[in-house]
Design a protein around this motif. Structure first.
Motif, PDB file in Angstrom:
ATOM      1  N   ALA A  14     -74.539  41.359  65.570  1.00  0.00           N
ATOM      2  CA  ALA A  14     -75.963  41.321  65.211  1.00  0.00           C
ATOM      3  C   ALA A  14     -75.997  41.305  63.687  1.00  0.00           C
ATOM      4  CB  ALA A  14     -76.689  42.533  65.767  1.00  0.00           C
ATOM      5  N   ASP A  15     -76.066  40.109  63.117  1.00  0.00           N
ATOM      6  CA  ASP A  15     -75.881  39.941  61.675  1.00  0.00           C
ATOM      7  C   ASP A  15     -77.084  40.393  60.851  1.00  0.00           C
ATOM      8  OD1 ASP A  15     -73.282  38.844  61.839  1.00  0.00           O
ATOM      9  OD2 ASP A  15     -74.115  36.893  62.363  1.00  0.00           O
ATOM     10  N   ASN A  16     -78.266  40.302  61.432  1.00  0.00           N
ATOM     11  CA  ASN A  16     -79.494  40.689  60.749  1.00  0.00           C
ATOM     12  C   ASN A  16     -80.595  40.807  61.787  1.00  0.00           C
ATOM     13  OD1 ASN A  16     -80.359  37.937  61.238  1.00  0.00           O
ATOM     14  ND2 ASN A  16     -79.186  37.356  59.410  1.00  0.00           N
ATOM     15  N   ARG A  17     -81.810  40.797  61.374  1.00  0.00           N
ATOM     16  CA  ARG A  17     -82.929  41.013  62.291  1.00  0.00           C
ATOM     17  C   ARG A  17     -83.030  39.950  63.385  1.00  0.00           C
ATOM     18  NH1 ARG A  17     -88.074  43.776  61.387  1.00  0.00           N
ATOM     19  NH2 ARG A  17     -89.528  43.144  63.007  1.00  0.00           N
ATOM     20  N   ASN A  18     -82.716  38.711  63.067  1.00  0.00           N
ATOM     21  CA  ASN A  18     -83.012  37.612  63.986  1.00  0.00           C
ATOM     22  C   ASN A  18     -81.813  36.774  64.430  1.00  0.00           C
ATOM     23  OD1 ASN A  18     -85.667  37.789  62.001  1.00  0.00           O
ATOM     24  ND2 ASN A  18     -86.199  37.455  64.137  1.00  0.00           N
ATOM     25  N   ASN A  19     -80.606  37.170  64.059  1.00  0.00           N
ATOM     26  CA  ASN A  19     -79.446  36.344  64.390  1.00  0.00           C
ATOM     27  C   ASN A  19     -78.342  37.136  65.076  1.00  0.00           C
ATOM     28  OD1 ASN A  19     -79.881  33.535  62.993  1.00  0.00           O
ATOM     29  ND2 ASN A  19     -80.589  35.071  61.525  1.00  0.00           N
ATOM     30  N   VAL A  20     -77.838  36.569  66.168  1.00  0.00           N
ATOM     31  CA  VAL A  20     -76.739  37.170  66.927  1.00  0.00           C
ATOM     32  C   VAL A  20     -75.685  36.104  67.193  1.00  0.00           C
ATOM     33  CG1 VAL A  20     -76.054  38.191  69.152  1.00  0.00           C
ATOM     34  CG2 VAL A  20     -78.187  38.908  68.054  1.00  0.00           C
ATOM     35  N   ARG A  21     -74.415  36.496  67.090  1.00  0.00           N
ATOM     36  CA  ARG A  21     -73.309  35.633  67.477  1.00  0.00           C
ATOM     37  C   ARG A  21     -72.504  36.322  68.573  1.00  0.00           C
ATOM     38  NH1 ARG A  21     -69.628  35.591  63.158  1.00  0.00           N
ATOM     39  NH2 ARG A  21     -70.746  37.359  62.226  1.00  0.00           N
ATOM     40  N   MET A  22     -72.066  35.557  69.553  1.00  0.00           N
ATOM     41  CA  MET A  22     -71.197  36.094  70.596  1.00  0.00           C
ATOM     42  C   MET A  22     -69.895  35.296  70.612  1.00  0.00           C
ATOM     43  SD  MET A  22     -71.837  36.711  74.684  1.00  0.00           S
ATOM     44  CE  MET A  22     -72.188  34.978  75.075  1.00  0.00           C
ATOM     45  N   ARG A  23     -68.790  35.983  70.504  1.00  0.00           N
ATOM     46  CA  ARG A  23     -67.483  35.347  70.567  1.00  0.00           C
ATOM     47  C   ARG A  23     -66.728  35.842  71.805  1.00  0.00           C
ATOM     48  NH1 ARG A  23     -65.254  35.575  64.263  1.00  0.00           N
ATOM     49  NH2 ARG A  23     -66.730  34.021  63.433  1.00  0.00           N
ATOM     50  N   ILE A  24     -66.319  34.893  72.636  1.00  0.00           N
ATOM     51  CA  ILE A  24     -65.550  35.205  73.827  1.00  0.00           C
ATOM     52  C   ILE A  24     -64.093  34.823  73.573  1.00  0.00           C
ATOM     53  CG2 ILE A  24     -65.258  34.756  76.295  1.00  0.00           C
ATOM     54  CD1 ILE A  24     -67.825  36.295  75.521  1.00  0.00           C
ATOM     55  N   ALA A  25     -63.195  35.758  73.824  1.00  0.00           N
ATOM     56  CA  ALA A  25     -61.783  35.567  73.511  1.00  0.00           C
ATOM     57  C   ALA A  25     -61.170  34.435  74.336  1.00  0.00           C
ATOM     58  CB  ALA A  25     -61.028  36.858  73.768  1.00  0.00           C
ATOM     59  N   GLN A  26     -60.335  33.646  73.649  1.00  0.00           N
ATOM     60  CA  GLN A  26     -59.568  32.584  74.302  1.00  0.00           C
ATOM     61  C   GLN A  26     -58.173  32.578  73.688  1.00  0.00           C
ATOM     62  OE1 GLN A  26     -61.796  28.894  73.925  1.00  0.00           O
ATOM     63  NE2 GLN A  26     -63.090  29.400  75.663  1.00  0.00           N
ATOM     64  N   GLY A  27     -57.191  32.908  74.491  1.00  0.00           N
ATOM     65  CA  GLY A  27     -55.836  32.968  73.976  1.00  0.00           C
ATOM     66  C   GLY A  27     -55.643  34.164  73.064  1.00  0.00           C
ATOM     67  N   TYR A  28     -54.667  34.040  72.139  1.00  0.00           N
ATOM     68  CA  TYR A  28     -54.309  35.173  71.277  1.00  0.00           C
ATOM     69  C   TYR A  28     -55.371  35.427  70.211  1.00  0.00           C
ATOM     70  CZ  TYR A  28     -51.935  37.824  67.627  1.00  0.00           C
ATOM     71  OH  TYR A  28     -51.608  38.746  66.672  1.00  0.00           O
ATOM     72  N   ASP A  29     -55.745  34.411  69.438  1.00  0.00           N
ATOM     73  CA  ASP A  29     -56.704  34.627  68.355  1.00  0.00           C
ATOM     74  C   ASP A  29     -57.809  33.579  68.303  1.00  0.00           C
ATOM     75  OD1 ASP A  29     -55.155  32.532  67.562  1.00  0.00           O
ATOM     76  OD2 ASP A  29     -54.546  33.380  65.628  1.00  0.00           O
ATOM     77  N   TRP A  30     -57.968  32.823  69.389  1.00  0.00           N
ATOM     78  CA  TRP A  30     -59.047  31.841  69.440  1.00  0.00           C
ATOM     79  C   TRP A  30     -60.245  32.439  70.174  1.00  0.00           C
ATOM     80  CZ3 TRP A  30     -58.815  27.383  66.739  1.00  0.00           C
ATOM     81  CH2 TRP A  30     -57.551  26.973  66.293  1.00  0.00           C
ATOM     82  N   PHE A  31     -61.382  31.802  69.964  1.00  0.00           N
ATOM     83  CA  PHE A  31     -62.578  32.274  70.643  1.00  0.00           C
ATOM     84  C   PHE A  31     -63.587  31.132  70.754  1.00  0.00           C
ATOM     85  CE2 PHE A  31     -62.920  33.195  66.101  1.00  0.00           C
ATOM     86  CZ  PHE A  31     -64.102  32.564  65.762  1.00  0.00           C
ATOM     87  N   LYS A  32     -64.499  31.298  71.706  1.00  0.00           N
ATOM     88  CA  LYS A  32     -65.632  30.384  71.866  1.00  0.00           C
ATOM     89  C   LYS A  32     -66.873  31.129  71.375  1.00  0.00           C
ATOM     90  CE  LYS A  32     -68.288  27.762  75.294  1.00  0.00           C
ATOM     91  NZ  LYS A  32     -68.420  27.443  76.740  1.00  0.00           N
TER      92      LYS A  32
END
Length: 367
Positions: free
Chosen positions: A285-303
């Motif tokens: 939750a970076d600030n009032r209006n922005n959210v990022r979701m990272r789902i793990a893929q492999g060792y250090d990759w993500f979607k």
């Protein structure tokens, strides 16, 4: 058929309008003007749900300054809470003095059945908080606590994604709140005097910004009490904050997770952001209006998925709209809601333990 439909629509509009006109505005008083969050209610657009009927402030110059800024009449300014209650007859009050003064407000208002909203945190200590809780319950009043972050769409989207199991089981929360420091950002003198006082505020950054993380963690943990509280405080600006800490780190441990709270008057920028980690991903939750979701893929990759959020709908976008809706029984707060009494009793317990830990250098176990 078109004519009947038009009549139906017209009838609906008339009924809705009459209902809105019949809905009585909540008579609310303001107790104190020294907390600059008071601009949130004084500068609030008129939605018809509140009527400010009285203001208590002993500093006449401060009251006159705000009267000129916001356009209220000095006729509604009183120099004691007793006088304001007797003459203005509020149904509820919002407290904007020091945190230490919250208890006195509840002691006066609760026996009269007057509901109270205070600015965060609820109280300076568990001793004060327990007295406030007992008075609220005995006299059947609502006692809510307002945090700026409670109205952030990003906070609520993060909560929703966590509860939908979007990132797996919760493993840790990191909450960061603060700014460059009260003096550096130029808070007015009336606010600065008590904000940097260990008695009136209950501490420095550990109280002022540590409460946010404790509040959010309690909510996301469904009211679970931490097993332990460990805190370290520092003073990086003794010339500006000679009597209180201005840097605090608090670690809360739970059975299967932890929360790290970074509360600071030393950030180079103002910030209210958080990270929520699960077993399969992370939410930012970076600030009032922005959210990022990272789902793990492999060792250090993500979607990564991103969310640009609109403001929440009324009454969930404004503390005073929510306060009025709760008093009118239009909303029943869920257990351990961000504004609720039970959540904020836990916050004060955590802050008490954090101050003790910082003072003794020992981890505190909560009963």
């Amino acid at each position: 058929m078109k004519k009947l439909f038009s009549l139906f629509v017209l009838s609906t509009i008339i009924t809705t309008t009459l209902f809105a006109q019949d809905k009585k505005a909540l008579r609310i008083g303001i107790v104190g003007l020294t907390h600059t969050h008071v601009h949130g209610i004084l500068g609030r657009p008129n939605h018809g749900d509140l009527q400010i009927v009285g203001i208590v402030e002993t500093d006449k110059k401060l009251a006159q300054r705000y009267a000129a800024e916001h356009g209220f009449s000095m006729d509604i300014v009183y120099y004691s809470l007793d006088e304001m209650i007797a003459k203005a007859k509020p149904e509820a009050v919002a407290a904007f003095g020091s945190i230490y003064e919250h208890l006195k407000v509840v002691e006066k208002c609760a026996p009269l059945g007057i509901h109270v909203m205070v600015e965060k945190p609820l109280a300076v200590s568990m001793e004060h908080a327990k007295k406030m809780e007992a008075l609220a319950k005995k006299n059947n009043i609502h006692l809510l606590t307002n945090y700026e972050t409670s109205w952030y769409p990003s906070l609520h989207r993060t909560y929703e994604l966590l509860k939908k199991d979007s990132i797996g089981n919760l493993s840790q929360i990191i909450v960061r709140d603060g700014h460059r420091g009260p003096k550096k950002i130029g808070v007015n003198e009336e606010f600065l005097v008590w904000l940097t006082d260990p008695v009136q505020n209950g501490g420095g950054a550990i109280t002022d910004f540590g409460c946010y993380g404790a509040n959010i963690s309690t909510w996301m943990q469904n009211g679970k009490k931490p097993l332990t509280v460990t805190a370290v405080t520092q003073q990086f600006q003794p010339e500006n904050n000679p009597h209180v800490d201005d840097e605090a780190t608090i670690i809360l441990t739970y059975e299967h997770s932890k929360t790290t709270i970074q509360a600071s008057w030393n950030w180079p920028i103002g910030r209210k952001d958080m990270e929520v980690y699960g077993t399969t991903g992370v939410l930012f939750a970076d600030n009032r209006n922005n959210v990022r979701m990272r789902i793990a893929q492999g060792y250090d990759w993500f979607k990564e998925s991103t969310y640009k959020l609109d403001e929440r709908t009324a009454p969930y976008n404004d503390p005073f709209s929510l306060f009025a809706a709760v008093i009118r029984n239009e909303i029943i707060l869920p257990s351990y809601d961000l504004s609720s009494l039970e959540n904020n009793m836990m916050v004060v317990e955590i802050l008490d333990a954090a101050r003790k830990s910082a003072k003794t250098g020992m981890t505190v176990k909560l009963k």
